[in-house]
Design a protein around this motif. Structure first.
Motif, PDB file in Angstrom:
ATOM      1  N   GLY A 145       0.830  -1.204   0.000  1.00 47.49           N
ATOM      2  CA  GLY A 145       0.000   0.000   0.000  1.00 47.49           C
ATOM      3  C   GLY A 145       0.865   1.255   0.000  1.00 47.49           C
ATOM      4  O   GLY A 145       2.005   1.246   0.449  1.00 47.49           O
ATOM      5  N   ARG A 146       0.331   2.321  -0.534  1.00 50.23           N
ATOM      6  CA  ARG A 146       1.055   3.591  -0.635  1.00 50.23           C
ATOM      7  C   ARG A 146       0.204   4.713  -0.068  1.00 50.23           C
ATOM      8  O   ARG A 146      -1.010   4.687  -0.185  1.00 50.23           O
ATOM      9  CB  ARG A 146       1.363   3.914  -2.095  1.00 50.23           C
ATOM     10  N   ASN A 147       0.888   5.687   0.536  1.00 47.26           N
ATOM     11  CA  ASN A 147       0.239   6.902   1.010  1.00 47.26           C
ATOM     12  C   ASN A 147       1.182   8.073   0.787  1.00 47.26           C
ATOM     13  O   ASN A 147       2.409   7.910   0.844  1.00 47.26           O
ATOM     14  CB  ASN A 147      -0.083   6.813   2.503  1.00 47.26           C
ATOM     15  N   PRO A 148       0.624   9.270   0.583  1.00 47.49           N
ATOM     16  CA  PRO A 148       1.477  10.450   0.470  1.00 47.49           C
ATOM     17  C   PRO A 148       2.235  10.661   1.783  1.00 47.49           C
ATOM     18  O   PRO A 148       1.674  10.479   2.866  1.00 47.49           O
ATOM     19  CB  PRO A 148       0.490  11.590   0.225  1.00 47.49           C
ATOM     20  N   GLY A 149       3.480  11.047   1.699  1.00 42.72           N
ATOM     21  CA  GLY A 149       4.314  11.203   2.878  1.00 42.72           C
ATOM     22  C   GLY A 149       3.796  12.214   3.877  1.00 42.72           C
ATOM     23  O   GLY A 149       3.941  12.013   5.083  1.00 42.72           O
ATOM     24  N   HIS A 150       3.178  13.288   3.415  1.00 45.97           N
ATOM     25  CA  HIS A 150       2.734  14.330   4.342  1.00 45.97           C
ATOM     26  C   HIS A 150       1.463  13.962   5.096  1.00 45.97           C
ATOM     27  O   HIS A 150       1.035  14.683   5.976  1.00 45.97           O
ATOM     28  CB  HIS A 150       2.534  15.663   3.599  1.00 45.97           C
ATOM     29  N   CYS A 151       0.868  12.817   4.782  1.00 47.18           N
ATOM     30  CA  CYS A 151      -0.412  12.426   5.379  1.00 47.18           C
ATOM     31  C   CYS A 151      -0.293  11.384   6.490  1.00 47.18           C
ATOM     32  O   CYS A 151      -1.303  11.014   7.075  1.00 47.18           O
ATOM     33  CB  CYS A 151      -1.335  11.855   4.301  1.00 47.18           C
ATOM     34  N   THR A 152       0.887  10.895   6.744  1.00 44.72           N
ATOM     35  CA  THR A 152       1.041   9.825   7.730  1.00 44.72           C
ATOM     36  C   THR A 152       2.171  10.151   8.696  1.00 44.72           C
ATOM     37  O   THR A 152       3.097  10.893   8.368  1.00 44.72           O
ATOM     38  CB  THR A 152       1.383   8.488   7.046  1.00 44.72           C
ATOM     39  N   SER A 153       2.098   9.578   9.885  1.00 48.55           N
ATOM     40  CA  SER A 153       3.180   9.795  10.854  1.00 48.55           C
ATOM     41  C   SER A 153       4.480   9.196  10.333  1.00 48.55           C
ATOM     42  O   SER A 153       5.552   9.786  10.507  1.00 48.55           O
ATOM     43  CB  SER A 153       2.812   9.209  12.213  1.00 48.55           C
ATOM     44  N   GLU A 154       4.394   8.057   9.656  1.00 48.63           N
ATOM     45  CA  GLU A 154       5.594   7.434   9.108  1.00 48.63           C
ATOM     46  C   GLU A 154       6.234   8.327   8.053  1.00 48.63           C
ATOM     47  O   GLU A 154       7.447   8.507   8.010  1.00 48.63           O
ATOM     48  CB  GLU A 154       5.276   6.074   8.467  1.00 48.63           C
ATOM     49  N   GLY A 155       5.392   8.892   7.191  1.00 45.71           N
ATOM     50  CA  GLY A 155       5.892   9.776   6.144  1.00 45.71           C
ATOM     51  C   GLY A 155       6.520  11.033   6.706  1.00 45.71           C
ATOM     52  O   GLY A 155       7.565  11.488   6.230  1.00 45.71           O
ATOM     53  N   LYS A 156       5.911  11.599   7.744  1.00 45.36           N
ATOM     54  CA  LYS A 156       6.461  12.803   8.369  1.00 45.36           C
ATOM     55  C   LYS A 156       7.807  12.513   9.020  1.00 45.36           C
ATOM     56  O   LYS A 156       8.723  13.338   8.974  1.00 45.36           O
ATOM     57  CB  LYS A 156       5.480  13.373   9.383  1.00 45.36           C
ATOM     58  N   LEU A 157       7.929  11.335   9.608  1.00 45.84           N
ATOM     59  CA  LEU A 157       9.214  10.936  10.193  1.00 45.84           C
ATOM     60  C   LEU A 157      10.296  10.876   9.120  1.00 45.84           C
ATOM     61  O   LEU A 157      11.401  11.403   9.298  1.00 45.84           O
ATOM     62  CB  LEU A 157       9.083   9.582  10.881  1.00 45.84           C
ATOM     63  N   LEU A 158       9.987  10.268   7.996  1.00 39.51           N
ATOM     64  CA  LEU A 158      10.966  10.169   6.910  1.00 39.51           C
ATOM     65  C   LEU A 158      11.273  11.537   6.309  1.00 39.51           C
ATOM     66  O   LEU A 158      12.426  11.834   5.988  1.00 39.51           O
ATOM     67  CB  LEU A 158      10.459   9.211   5.830  1.00 39.51           C
TER      68      LEU A 158
END
Length: 72
Positions: free
Chosen positions: A25-38
């Motif tokens: 699965g994929r999600n935009p980085g700015h929409c998830t806590s994982e993406g914000k961490l990265l």
């Protein structure tokens, strides 16, 4: 895409409100806590490019203001 996160593993948690995702699965980085961490550890040029492309809202709580995302 560089601006997305991809889930490469899944593990069940014990919390009843756990978020369901699936491997691949994929999600935009700015929409998830994982993406914000990265994003916090991206090079400045990559962050500028991501912010310049716009932050699409996916829920009422999605951060769409670049300044707020940078603070968080």
């Amino acid at each position: 895409m560089e601006d997305e996160i991809v889930y490469i593993g899944q593990m069940e948690g014990s919390h009843p409100d756990s978020v369901l995702t699936y491997v691949g699965g994929r999600n935009p980085g700015h929409c998830t806590s994982e993406g914000k961490l990265l994003l916090a550890f991206h090079e400045a040029a990559n962050i500028k490019r991501i912010l310049a492309n716009g932050l699409t809202p996916y829920t009422p709580k999605t951060v769409t203001e670049p300044g707020i995302l940078l603070k968080r």
